[in-house]
Design a protein around this motif. Sequence first.
Motif, PDB file in Angstrom:
ATOM      1  N   UNK A 324       0.760  -1.176  -0.105  1.00 50.80           N
ATOM      2  CA  UNK A 324      -0.101   0.156  -0.051  1.00 50.80           C
ATOM      3  C   UNK A 324       0.736   1.261  -0.112  1.00 50.80           C
ATOM      4  N   UNK A 325       2.117   1.155   0.719  1.00 47.41           N
ATOM      5  CA  UNK A 325       2.681   2.499   0.877  1.00 47.41           C
ATOM      6  C   UNK A 325       3.222   2.796  -0.287  1.00 47.41           C
ATOM      7  N   UNK A 326       3.932   1.452  -1.030  1.00 43.15           N
ATOM      8  CA  UNK A 326       4.618   1.747  -2.240  1.00 43.15           C
ATOM      9  C   UNK A 326       3.651   2.375  -3.533  1.00 43.15           C
ATOM     10  N   UNK A 327       2.368   1.804  -3.469  1.00 46.20           N
ATOM     11  CA  UNK A 327       1.423   2.103  -4.359  1.00 46.20           C
ATOM     12  C   UNK A 327       1.305   3.604  -4.170  1.00 46.20           C
ATOM     13  N   UNK A 328       1.180   4.202  -2.913  1.00 44.40           N
ATOM     14  CA  UNK A 328       0.838   5.487  -2.662  1.00 44.40           C
ATOM     15  C   UNK A 328       1.741   6.373  -3.304  1.00 44.40           C
ATOM     16  N   UNK A 329       3.196   5.985  -3.116  1.00 45.53           N
ATOM     17  CA  UNK A 329       4.232   6.825  -3.553  1.00 45.53           C
ATOM     18  C   UNK A 329       3.889   7.015  -5.202  1.00 45.53           C
ATOM     19  N   UNK A 330       3.600   5.914  -5.977  1.00 45.36           N
ATOM     20  CA  UNK A 330       3.525   5.920  -7.270  1.00 45.36           C
ATOM     21  C   UNK A 330       2.443   6.786  -7.736  1.00 45.36           C
ATOM     22  N   UNK A 331       1.317   6.724  -7.186  1.00 46.97           N
ATOM     23  CA  UNK A 331      -0.170   7.215  -7.477  1.00 46.97           C
ATOM     24  C   UNK A 331       0.007   8.715  -7.276  1.00 46.97           C
ATOM     25  N   UNK A 332       0.664   9.056  -6.093  1.00 44.45           N
ATOM     26  CA  UNK A 332       1.019  10.525  -5.884  1.00 44.45           C
ATOM     27  C   UNK A 332       2.120  11.162  -6.853  1.00 44.45           C
ATOM     28  N   UNK A 333       2.963  10.474  -7.275  1.00 43.68           N
ATOM     29  CA  UNK A 333       3.951  10.930  -8.269  1.00 43.68           C
ATOM     30  C   UNK A 333       3.178  11.165  -9.635  1.00 43.68           C
ATOM     31  N   UNK A 334       2.334  10.318  -9.934  1.00 41.59           N
ATOM     32  CA  UNK A 334       1.625  10.460 -11.099  1.00 41.59           C
ATOM     33  C   UNK A 334       0.548  11.614 -11.214  1.00 41.59           C
ATOM     34  N   UNK A 335       0.017  11.726 -10.024  1.00 42.19           N
ATOM     35  CA  UNK A 335      -0.714  13.088  -9.792  1.00 42.19           C
ATOM     36  C   UNK A 335       0.007  14.209  -9.933  1.00 42.19           C
ATOM     37  N   UNK A 336       1.404  14.263  -9.421  1.00 46.02           N
ATOM     38  CA  UNK A 336       2.056  15.211  -9.622  1.00 46.02           C
ATOM     39  C   UNK A 336       2.712  15.643 -10.955  1.00 46.02           C
ATOM     40  N   UNK A 337       2.492  14.732 -11.917  1.00 47.28           N
ATOM     41  CA  UNK A 337       2.910  14.794 -13.322  1.00 47.28           C
ATOM     42  C   UNK A 337       4.168  14.135 -13.749  1.00 47.28           C
ATOM     43  N   UNK A 338       4.648  12.864 -12.910  1.00 50.48           N
ATOM     44  CA  UNK A 338       5.878  12.236 -13.326  1.00 50.48           C
ATOM     45  C   UNK A 338       5.397  10.997 -13.510  1.00 50.48           C
ATOM     46  N   UNK A 339       6.220  10.420 -14.425  1.00 49.18           N
ATOM     47  CA  UNK A 339       6.149   9.135 -15.175  1.00 49.18           C
ATOM     48  C   UNK A 339       6.371   8.087 -14.214  1.00 49.18           C
ATOM     49  N   UNK A 340       5.457   7.440 -13.321  1.00 51.75           N
ATOM     50  CA  UNK A 340       6.068   6.378 -12.629  1.00 51.75           C
ATOM     51  C   UNK A 340       4.712   5.038 -12.657  1.00 51.75           C
ATOM     52  N   UNK A 341       5.561   3.940 -12.605  1.00 48.63           N
ATOM     53  CA  UNK A 341       4.347   2.823 -12.655  1.00 48.63           C
ATOM     54  C   UNK A 341       5.012   1.765 -11.403  1.00 48.63           C
ATOM     55  N   UNK A 342       3.947   1.256 -11.147  1.00 47.80           N
ATOM     56  CA  UNK A 342       4.055   0.227  -9.992  1.00 47.80           C
ATOM     57  C   UNK A 342       4.496  -0.951 -10.649  1.00 47.80           C
ATOM     58  N   UNK A 343       5.638  -1.532 -10.601  1.00 45.05           N
ATOM     59  CA  UNK A 343       6.066  -2.518 -11.435  1.00 45.05           C
ATOM     60  C   UNK A 343       7.236  -3.270 -10.533  1.00 45.05           C
ATOM     61  N   UNK A 344       6.955  -3.670  -9.420  1.00 46.58           N
ATOM     62  CA  UNK A 344       7.939  -3.935  -8.605  1.00 46.58           C
ATOM     63  C   UNK A 344       8.573  -5.292  -8.758  1.00 46.58           C
TER      64      UNK A 344
END
Length: 466
Positions: A324-344
């Motif tokens: 959940x914590x790792x997904x939170x980091x990804x989702x917030x970064x995407x909202x902020x305009x960054x190119x992130x993907x949850x692919x651990x």
Amino acid sequence: MTLQKSTTLLIVGGGPGGYVAALRAAQQGIATVLVEGSGVGGTCLNVGCIPSKALIHASAEFHRATRYGQKTSPLGITTAAPSIDLGQTVAWKDAMVSKLTSGVNGLLRKAGVELIQGWACILDGKTVEVEHSEGLMRVQCEHLMLATGSQAVALPHLPFGGDVLSSTQALSLAQVPTRFAVIGAGYIGLELGMAYARLGSQVTIVEASNRLLPGYDADLVKPVEASLKALGVQLQLSCSVKGFEAQTNTLSWTGPDSAEGRGQFDKVLVAVGRHPFTKGFGLESLQLAMNGKAIRVDDQCRTSMHQVWAIGDVTGEPMLAHRAMAQAEVAVDVIAGKNRHFMPASIPAVCFTDPEIVTAGITPEQATALGIDCITGIFLFAANGRAMTMEASTGFVRVVARRDNHAILGWQAVGEGVAELVSTFGLSLEMQSRLEDIAGTIHAHPSLGEALQEAAFHALGRGLHR
């Protein structure tokens, strides 16, 4: 009168995913409102991961003292017969939880996150109504993030209440039950069942499957089975629970070949799993795409509705706080305009039984099923100096790697204290390490971590201490 508020990001649920998302969003200058109906920290901090590990630790300390009181310790330690005040233990646990939740509240205030204590009702993808101490508040948002977590599964014929407990209630008992039944031999059932066995309860575990910890391979489970036997825990495998007679505290089940079983128990813990928490807050109004009972998300944590996001247990398995914590980091970064993907590369898992079990990546059997030609290396803690000095020489570390290029695919371990090795397991997978990388890294002596290097040596065909 309904108060009105607007924000950029509105997060429903203040568990590990929700509060981490709120903190990360605030750090990036995103106006954030966090709505939590109970206490920040969610199940994990308040009634799950942290308090259960506190009880497990207390039970281990009491059990160790009990063994010393029997005057059989090879260390030469003897004690008077120990006793435990479970009420005091629970108070210690509660104080620790309170300290941690206060710390999270302080972090949220410092970051500038607005925390609304109340129950949310989703009106649409941009509007949430919150019932709190001052009345109703309607919050408008640009982005809605769902982090509502999960809840314990109840059996239809064995509802929670009275002497039938959920894992939450099992963490706050005033006295150690004389006879304690656990329905379900997954990690939650075994963790709490073993804890109460060490506290002195006569524990019986009833499991529908024909083995313990069905999600783990048999080699990892064997040391746990041996520990259960040493504790005197009774196992009823391949058994289906029929019901519980409250007046006589009698639990009944059907075993193999339709054999009937029954027993009287002071308390019965139902630990048959958890499911996403999706009811009672208007989620159905969004008509989101679902995966069974879980909200379907893509690798950026987007739901099927534009600017509606979901993270953590509500999105399904694995239901782990660190996911959940790792997904939170990804989702917030995407909202902020960054190119992130949850692919651990892996999502490590820890089972806090006695001994502990940890896994990261894939097992040899899974590699074979995927058509990967793999090699393995195993090192037993019986040959590890640090484990021997800790009286913890049961168990092993195993590494799985590709045969062609020695790329590491997975790690498994069972033993006392192995939970502290799992971050290294995860790091080696994220860094795409090879066996030679682990074998060539100098590991401190004496330490349990040396077992990783020895396992890598063994896989390479040049094991030293075996």
